[in-house]
Design a protein around this motif. Structure first.
Motif, mmCIF file in Angstrom:
data_model
loop_
_atom_site.group_PDB
_atom_site.id
_atom_site.type_symbol
_atom_site.label_atom_id
_atom_site.label_comp_id
_atom_site.label_asym_id
_atom_site.label_seq_id
_atom_site.Cartn_x
_atom_site.Cartn_y
_atom_site.Cartn_z
ATOM 1 N N GLN A 261 -3.581 -4.898 -0.287
ATOM 2 C CA GLN A 261 -2.133 -5.051 -0.344
ATOM 3 C C GLN A 261 -1.510 -3.956 0.515
ATOM 4 O O GLN A 261 -1.784 -2.771 0.317
ATOM 5 N N LEU A 262 -0.711 -4.358 1.487
ATOM 6 C CA LEU A 262 0.020 -3.377 2.288
ATOM 7 C C LEU A 262 1.299 -3.037 1.535
ATOM 8 O O LEU A 262 2.097 -3.915 1.219
ATOM 9 N N HIS A 263 1.469 -1.750 1.239
ATOM 10 C CA HIS A 263 2.592 -1.339 0.384
ATOM 11 C C HIS A 263 3.027 0.066 0.758
ATOM 12 O O HIS A 263 2.202 0.933 1.068
ATOM 13 N N GLU A 264 4.326 0.308 0.669
ATOM 14 C CA GLU A 264 4.872 1.616 1.038
ATOM 15 C C GLU A 264 4.343 2.745 0.158
ATOM 16 O O GLU A 264 4.329 3.909 0.574
ATOM 17 N N ASP A 265 3.876 2.434 -1.052
ATOM 18 C CA ASP A 265 3.358 3.464 -1.956
ATOM 19 C C ASP A 265 1.837 3.550 -1.933
ATOM 20 O O ASP A 265 1.235 4.200 -2.787
ATOM 21 N N GLY A 266 1.207 2.878 -0.969
ATOM 22 C CA GLY A 266 -0.245 2.859 -0.930
ATOM 23 C C GLY A 266 -0.842 4.108 -0.308
ATOM 24 O O GLY A 266 -0.147 4.977 0.224
ATOM 25 N N GLU A 267 -2.156 4.181 -0.370
ATOM 26 C CA GLU A 267 -2.918 5.256 0.267
ATOM 27 C C GLU A 267 -2.793 5.115 1.786
ATOM 28 O O GLU A 267 -2.794 3.994 2.311
ATOM 29 N N PRO A 268 -2.674 6.202 2.532
ATOM 30 C CA PRO A 268 -2.597 6.093 3.990
ATOM 31 C C PRO A 268 -3.837 5.383 4.553
ATOM 32 O O PRO A 268 -4.966 5.702 4.175
ATOM 33 N N VAL A 269 -3.622 4.433 5.435
ATOM 34 C CA VAL A 269 -4.736 3.665 5.981
ATOM 35 C C VAL A 269 -5.704 4.565 6.738
ATOM 36 O O VAL A 269 -6.902 4.287 6.819
ATOM 37 N N LEU B 292 -2.758 -0.046 0.554
ATOM 38 C CA LEU B 292 -2.663 0.866 1.693
ATOM 39 C C LEU B 292 -1.291 0.805 2.344
ATOM 40 O O LEU B 292 -0.612 -0.214 2.293
ATOM 41 N N ARG B 293 -0.909 1.912 2.965
ATOM 42 C CA ARG B 293 0.285 1.917 3.802
ATOM 43 C C ARG B 293 -0.146 2.264 5.223
ATOM 44 O O ARG B 293 -1.081 3.030 5.449
ATOM 45 N N LEU B 294 0.561 1.686 6.180
ATOM 46 C CA LEU B 294 0.183 1.824 7.582
ATOM 47 C C LEU B 294 0.839 3.005 8.263
ATOM 48 O O LEU B 294 0.424 3.405 9.339
ATOM 49 N N GLY B 295 1.879 3.544 7.664
ATOM 50 C CA GLY B 295 2.574 4.667 8.268
ATOM 51 C C GLY B 295 3.784 5.044 7.442
ATOM 52 O O GLY B 295 4.040 4.463 6.390
ATOM 53 N N PRO B 296 4.562 6.020 7.914
ATOM 54 C CA PRO B 296 5.694 6.518 7.138
ATOM 55 C C PRO B 296 6.905 5.594 7.141
ATOM 56 O O PRO B 296 7.785 5.721 6.296
ATOM 57 N N GLU B 297 6.968 4.660 8.093
ATOM 58 C CA GLU B 297 8.117 3.758 8.193
ATOM 59 C C GLU B 297 7.763 2.379 7.656
ATOM 60 O O GLU B 297 6.640 1.898 7.828
ATOM 61 N N LEU B 298 8.751 1.725 7.034
ATOM 62 C CA LEU B 298 8.562 0.338 6.609
ATOM 63 C C LEU B 298 8.582 -0.558 7.839
ATOM 64 O O LEU B 298 9.415 -0.384 8.738
ATOM 65 N N LEU B 299 7.669 -1.516 7.884
ATOM 66 C CA LEU B 299 7.535 -2.397 9.039
ATOM 67 C C LEU B 299 7.742 -3.847 8.632
ATOM 68 O O LEU B 299 7.484 -4.226 7.487
ATOM 69 N N HIS B 300 8.189 -4.661 9.574
ATOM 70 C CA HIS B 300 8.192 -6.098 9.359
ATOM 71 C C HIS B 300 6.739 -6.566 9.309
ATOM 72 O O HIS B 300 5.843 -5.912 9.842
ATOM 73 N N ALA B 301 6.517 -7.729 8.718
ATOM 74 C CA ALA B 301 5.148 -8.223 8.557
ATOM 75 C C ALA B 301 4.429 -8.372 9.893
ATOM 76 O O ALA B 301 3.257 -8.001 10.016
ATOM 77 N N ASP B 302 5.118 -8.900 10.922
ATOM 78 C CA ASP B 302 4.452 -9.073 12.216
ATOM 79 C C ASP B 302 4.068 -7.729 12.821
ATOM 80 O O ASP B 302 3.004 -7.589 13.428
ATOM 81 N N GLN B 303 4.918 -6.718 12.629
ATOM 82 C CA GLN B 303 4.590 -5.383 13.124
ATOM 83 C C GLN B 303 3.412 -4.794 12.350
ATOM 84 O O GLN B 303 2.516 -4.167 12.934
ATOM 85 N N ALA B 304 3.410 -5.015 11.041
ATOM 86 C CA ALA B 304 2.314 -4.510 10.209
ATOM 87 C C ALA B 304 0.979 -5.122 10.640
ATOM 88 O O ALA B 304 -0.051 -4.433 10.682
ATOM 89 N N ILE B 305 0.996 -6.400 10.983
ATOM 90 C CA ILE B 305 -0.228 -7.061 11.433
ATOM 91 C C ILE B 305 -0.718 -6.448 12.743
ATOM 92 O O ILE B 305 -1.913 -6.174 12.910
#
Length: 198
Positions: A127-135, A170-183
């Motif tokens: 699950q990609l989530h803002e509160d997740g562990e850093p990827v 997991l979270r991908l970074g410090p900023e919230l991203l749109h789904a296409d950007q997250a992919i």
């Protein structure tokens, strides 16, 4: 294999929507099409080791398989046309048997929970989530299955299913991203890891 499960909360299950109004009458299908395109399209080709499962209205799931996919172009309209064509064949999906409207596209009569249960055995549900562990601290992800929502948050019911099914948050970074950007960022992270190890 990399897989992405996308939830389209407001996408119509009837294929009567216009390809000229994807942001309005088609329930933000424009954003979901950008996500599908981001999952597959490279500069001069298609990622063959990717599957995308688009859950439509918690009633149908359209699965795109990169190893067989044809006619996917890097624009929202042509991707939306594949989605609409799949929905035109929804009556052919019976029980566990999918409709197969075009190469690399299958439509199943199942919602989010059933889709998640079906794919969960094929890899690591993330699950990609803002509160997740850093990827960056996640280590190697074996056959990741990323679960993302559309412009709406997961419902409480969906969050409950994910709580049970997801092995990683997991979270991908410090900023919230749109789904296409997250992919795109997820692909980059995995591509870079592979490049570093080769």
């Amino acid at each position: 294999m990399r897989q992405f499960v996308l939830i389209g909360h407001e996408v119509p299950t009837e294929p009567s929507f216009s390809l000229d109004d994807l942001a309005g009458g088609a329930g933000r299908l424009d954003a979901l099409c950008r996500s599908i395109t981001s999952a597959f399209v490279t500069s001069h080709g298609i990622r063959e080791d990717v599957r995308v499962h688009l859950v439509v209205g918690d009633e149908f799931t359209i699965t795109f398989d990169g190893s067989e996919l044809r006619r996917l172009n890097p624009d929202e309209r042509s991707t939306a046309a594949l989605v609409r064509k799949a929905l035109e064949h929804r009556e052919e999906a019976i029980g566990a048997m999918p409709a197969e409207p075009s190469p690399g596209v299958e439509l199943y009569r199942r919602g989010f929970e059933d889709t998640l249960e079906t794919v969960a055995d094929e890899g690591t549900v993330v699950q990609l989530h803002e509160d997740g562990e850093p990827v960056t601290e996640a280590g190697t992800l074996e056959d990741p299955i990323f679960v993302l929502s559309d412009h709406r948050d997961f419902t409480s019911e969906e969050a409950g299913f994910l709580e049970t099914a997801a092995e990683r948050r997991l979270r991908l970074g410090p900023e919230l991203l749109h789904a296409d950007q997250a992919i795109t960022v997820a692909h980059h992270f995995l591509d870079t890891d592979g490049y570093e190890r080769v």
